[in-house]
Design a protein around this motif. Structure first.
Motif, PDB file in Angstrom:
ATOM      1  N   MET A  92       0.824  -1.221   0.000  1.00  0.00           N
ATOM      2  CA  MET A  92       0.000   0.000   0.000  1.00  0.00           C
ATOM      3  C   MET A  92       0.852   1.262   0.000  1.00  0.00           C
ATOM      4  O   MET A  92       0.318   2.369   0.024  1.00  0.00           O
ATOM      5  N   LEU A 258      15.527  -1.093  -2.594  1.00  0.00           N
ATOM      6  CA  LEU A 258      15.930   0.239  -3.031  1.00  0.00           C
ATOM      7  C   LEU A 258      16.306   0.217  -4.527  1.00  0.00           C
ATOM      8  O   LEU A 258      16.057   1.177  -5.242  1.00  0.00           O
ATOM      9  N   VAL A 260      15.019  -1.863  -6.813  1.00  0.00           N
ATOM     10  CA  VAL A 260      13.834  -2.027  -7.670  1.00  0.00           C
ATOM     11  C   VAL A 260      12.758  -0.989  -7.381  1.00  0.00           C
ATOM     12  O   VAL A 260      11.802  -0.849  -8.123  1.00  0.00           O
TER      13      VAL A 260
ATOM     14  N   ARG B  11      16.742   6.014 -15.609  1.00  0.00           N
ATOM     15  CA  ARG B  11      16.381   4.849 -14.826  1.00  0.00           C
ATOM     16  C   ARG B  11      15.905   3.749 -15.775  1.00  0.00           C
ATOM     17  O   ARG B  11      14.973   3.942 -16.555  1.00  0.00           O
ATOM     18  N   ARG B  47      10.403   9.336  -7.624  1.00  0.00           N
ATOM     19  CA  ARG B  47      10.964   8.343  -6.700  1.00  0.00           C
ATOM     20  C   ARG B  47      12.483   8.450  -6.642  1.00  0.00           C
ATOM     21  O   ARG B  47      13.081   8.241  -5.585  1.00  0.00           O
ATOM     22  N   THR B  50      13.300  11.623  -4.585  1.00  0.00           N
ATOM     23  CA  THR B  50      12.993  11.506  -3.157  1.00  0.00           C
ATOM     24  C   THR B  50      13.779  10.357  -2.508  1.00  0.00           C
ATOM     25  O   THR B  50      13.454   9.942  -1.390  1.00  0.00           O
ATOM     26  N   THR B  51      14.771   9.843  -3.220  1.00  0.00           N
ATOM     27  CA  THR B  51      15.705   8.799  -2.749  1.00  0.00           C
ATOM     28  C   THR B  51      15.043   7.440  -2.538  1.00  0.00           C
ATOM     29  O   THR B  51      15.595   6.579  -1.861  1.00  0.00           O
ATOM     30  N   LEU B  52      13.868   7.231  -3.105  1.00  0.00           N
ATOM     31  CA  LEU B  52      13.198   5.937  -2.958  1.00  0.00           C
ATOM     32  C   LEU B  52      13.653   4.934  -4.013  1.00  0.00           C
ATOM     33  O   LEU B  52      13.356   3.748  -3.924  1.00  0.00           O
ATOM     34  N   LEU B  53      14.358   5.436  -5.003  1.00  0.00           N
ATOM     35  CA  LEU B  53      14.792   4.577  -6.105  1.00  0.00           C
ATOM     36  C   LEU B  53      16.148   5.087  -6.590  1.00  0.00           C
ATOM     37  O   LEU B  53      16.326   6.297  -6.771  1.00  0.00           O
ATOM     38  N   LEU B  54      17.071   4.161  -6.777  1.00  0.00           N
ATOM     39  CA  LEU B  54      18.401   4.576  -7.239  1.00  0.00           C
ATOM     40  C   LEU B  54      18.370   4.835  -8.739  1.00  0.00           C
ATOM     41  O   LEU B  54      17.838   4.021  -9.491  1.00  0.00           O
ATOM     42  N   ARG B  75      16.517  13.626   2.363  1.00  0.00           N
ATOM     43  CA  ARG B  75      15.261  13.233   3.021  1.00  0.00           C
ATOM     44  C   ARG B  75      14.895  14.188   4.154  1.00  0.00           C
ATOM     45  O   ARG B  75      13.716  14.367   4.468  1.00  0.00           O
ATOM     46  N   VAL B  80       7.140  14.658   1.258  1.00  0.00           N
ATOM     47  CA  VAL B  80       6.712  13.808   0.144  1.00  0.00           C
ATOM     48  C   VAL B  80       5.267  13.360   0.330  1.00  0.00           C
ATOM     49  O   VAL B  80       4.918  12.807   1.370  1.00  0.00           O
ATOM     50  N   LEU B  82       3.016  10.998  -1.907  1.00  0.00           N
ATOM     51  CA  LEU B  82       3.089  10.198  -3.132  1.00  0.00           C
ATOM     52  C   LEU B  82       1.708   9.847  -3.672  1.00  0.00           C
ATOM     53  O   LEU B  82       0.704   9.940  -2.970  1.00  0.00           O
ATOM     54  N   ALA B  86      -0.151   7.234   0.668  1.00  0.00           N
ATOM     55  CA  ALA B  86       0.372   6.059   1.370  1.00  0.00           C
ATOM     56  C   ALA B  86       0.007   6.130   2.843  1.00  0.00           C
ATOM     57  O   ALA B  86       0.803   6.557   3.670  1.00  0.00           O
ATOM     58  N   GLY B 322       8.184  -0.347  -9.932  1.00  0.00           N
ATOM     59  CA  GLY B 322       8.858   0.698  -9.175  1.00  0.00           C
ATOM     60  C   GLY B 322       8.590   2.067  -9.717  1.00  0.00           C
ATOM     61  O   GLY B 322       9.001   3.056  -9.142  1.00  0.00           O
TER      62      GLY B 322
END
Lengths: 261, 323
Positions: A92, A258, A260, B11, B47, B50-54, B75, B80, B82, B86, B322
């Motif tokens: 979620m 992190l 994915v 990405r 993402r 916001t450092t949630l994804l490299l 951060r 954030v 989203l 969430a 992602g």
């Protein structure tokens, strides 16, 4: 406030949330309390004569013998429920909220594990209370009860680490939930519900090498006879091993998440 | 120094390149509208920022901090909210904001004070102790926004904050975004709604298939398109003939539906009589006629060849994993 103090607050807050979440979602609390209690009632009611079998360890009653098993079942399912709850958080998007906060990401896992440990504590107290109410004695007294409580609480956290790792790796509540039968298989292939010496092969050999058997014996001995230093040490080592495995797998799974997203 | 600076950001998800070397610069105090259809790469970009994804290529800084090397500092400086708010449906609104305050390292007493103030700001005091699962979509978005503001961030990321909301709730969120921006907060807003970008953004970046295809102020982008167009609603079956006879008048734009013809005209309203006369002489009945000034949708059409909102409604595909 130091960074360490902030992190401790975060772990505590996430642990509290985890506990609230479990008690507010019946499908999470039922496996931890209701199912093991029902199984305990059925087993002690239906298989109580097992204590008369040759080779069965000397016990006051089958209920006294079964308390450790019920606690183990409860803590294993607490670990599984913790994993399910974490996977639901991922599904979620709630973990995005946590991952986008300026806290060490491992604090998020530790928060979840703190909650699982608290559930382990609750389970140990619940089953000890049931045992005492229905006449089971704790042979080594308060010290033994405290030892059982500490071991069950620590083992719940350790097993929770495995559940958390699977949740982080898969991000799927249904996958973690699908491990429920496996949890029971691992339990039945340990000394949780039956003495290893009375098992037949290959279950006996598997149970002998199952680290959960070591934890079970560490919890059971103070209840049925007395505190045994060797049993306690083996239980602690087994828990440390599971903790290490859980943390290692969780760290890898966190890095994967992190990557994915 | 820009509040957000993106250079060649990429990405990839396996073979799929979701974001293809984009460049963005957002000045402090600006509202930047990041516009694009579903699957264009908006969420993937957010993402990463916001450092949630490299990222798999390029670099980006937010608040002067590198999103990979100084992720923790990034951060600490961002808020954030989203896509798909969430929120934990089992928590109450008050519990959620207090938890968010703890995550931001705000002392307990101060966190409680801020939670109360924010709940009042987003008009959720009455619902504060109810579980979030019972909130309406608009209430959830407002709570999500409040939680993102608990540490008074310098940069706020809002990923499609009004998707799925009714017009009233949408306007409420817009007002809140304007107020925040007036207080000096930089806002990076992704949206698939043209009106939202037009109403709120100082600058707009249009992303399509992972690439930024246009960037500038809404006015400059519309001015780039130049001429207005006449939109004609015709009787069924006469569209093809109308397109053929109107081709010499001006460039035909892709129609929004099968009964409309869109003709770009150089002289605006002055070209209307000519168009009507041509259609009249051909015996084609016009059900309605409208002169349309360039919009961001026209910009989008000019840059991508299709209409954004039509695409957004039809495109049920999600971005890659992602994204």
């Amino acid at each position: 406030m130091s960074a360490f103090a902030v992190n401790v607050r975060v772990v505590r807050a996430l642990g509290m949330r985890s506990i609230r979440q479990t008690f507010r979602r019946p499908q999470l609390i039922a496996p931890i309390v209701v199912f093991p209690t029902i199984l305990l009632a059925i087993q002690t009611g239906g298989a109580g004569g097992a204590v008369e079998l040759p080779g069965f360890p000397p016990v006051q009653s089958f209920l006294q013998f079964m308390l450790a098993g019920a606690m183990m079942q409860s803590l294993m399912l607490a670990g599984n429920s913790g994993g399910i709850a974490l996977a639901v958080d991922i599904e979620m998007g709630f973990t995005d909220r946590l991952f986008s906060a300026p806290i060490p990401r491992f604090a998020i896992v530790l928060g979840r594990l703190a909650g699982t440990a608290a559930l382990g504590l609750f389970a140990s107290l619940w089953f000890l209370a049931i045992g005492l109410v229905f006449g089971a004695e704790i042979e080594s007294g308060v010290a033994g009860a405290l030892l059982a409580i500490v071991l069950v609480t620590a083992c719940a956290m350790a097993v929770g680490g495995i559940g958390a790792a699977i949740a982080l790796r898969t991000g799927s509540a249904s996958v973690v939930q699908g491990l429920f039968p496996l949890v029971l298989v691992v339990l039945f292939l340990s000394s949780a519900f039956f003495p290893v010496d009375l098992m037949i092969e290959p279950a006996r050999t598997i149970a002998e090498y199952n680290p959960l058997s070591l934890v079970v014996e560490g919890v059971r001995e103070p209840i049925i006879s007395g505190i045994d230093a060797a049993d306690t040490l083996y239980a602690v080592l087994a828990i440390l091993g599971i903790v290490l495995l859980g943390l290692l797998l969780s760290a890898r799974a966190l890095r994967h998440r992190l990557r994915v997203g | 120094m820009p509040a957000i600076e993106v250079e060649g950001l990429e990405r990839a998800f396996g073979e799929v390149l979701a974001v293809r070397g984009i460049e963005i610069a957002v000045e402090a105090g600006e509202i930047y509208g990041f516009l694009g259809p579903n699957g264009a790469g908006k969420t993937t970009t957010v993402r990463m920022l916001t450092t949630l994804l490299l990222p798999t290529g390029g670099r980006a800084t937010v608040g002067g901090h590198d999103v990979v090397a100084e992720a923790r500092a990034v951060r600490a400086s961002i808020g954030v909210a989203l896509q798909e708010a969430a929120l934990d449906p089992l928590m109450t609104g008050r519990e959620l904001i207090r938890l968010q305050a703890t995550l931001q390292g705000i002392p307990t007493a101060e966190g409680r004070k801020r939670a109360d103030a924010l709940l009042e700001r987003v008009d959720l005091v009455a619902a504060a102790d109810r579980r979030v699962g019972g909130y309406s979509g608009g209430m959830k978005r407002r709570l999500d926004l409040a939680a993102a503001l608990v540490h008074e961030p310098r940069v706020l990321f809002l990923d499609e904050p009004t998707t799925g909301l009714d017009p009233v709730s949408r306007k409420t969120i817009w007002e809140e975004v304007r107020e925040l921006n007036a207080d000096g907060t930089t806002v990076f807003l992704t949206t698939q709604y043209l009106e939202e970008a037009d109403q709120l953004a100082d600058n707009v970046g249009i992303i399509d298939s992972g690439r930024i295809v246009a960037e500038g102020t809404p006015e400059s982008l519309k001015a780039e398109i130049g001429n207005p167009h006449i939109q004609l609603q015709l009787a069924a079956g006469s569209v093809a003939e109308a397109e053929s006879i109107l081709a010499p008048v001006g460039k035909l734009l892709p129609p929004k539906d099968g009964r409309k013809v869109l003709v770009e005209v150089e002289n605006g309203a002055a070209d209307i009589p000519r168009v009507v006369r041509i259609l009249d002489e051909a015996g084609i009945a016009v059900e309605s006629l409208e002169l349309v000034r360039p919009t961001l949708d026209d910009v989008f059409v000019a840059k991508t060849g299709y209409h954004l909102e039509e695409e957004s409604e039809e495109n049920a595909e999600q971005e890659p994993v992602g994204a």
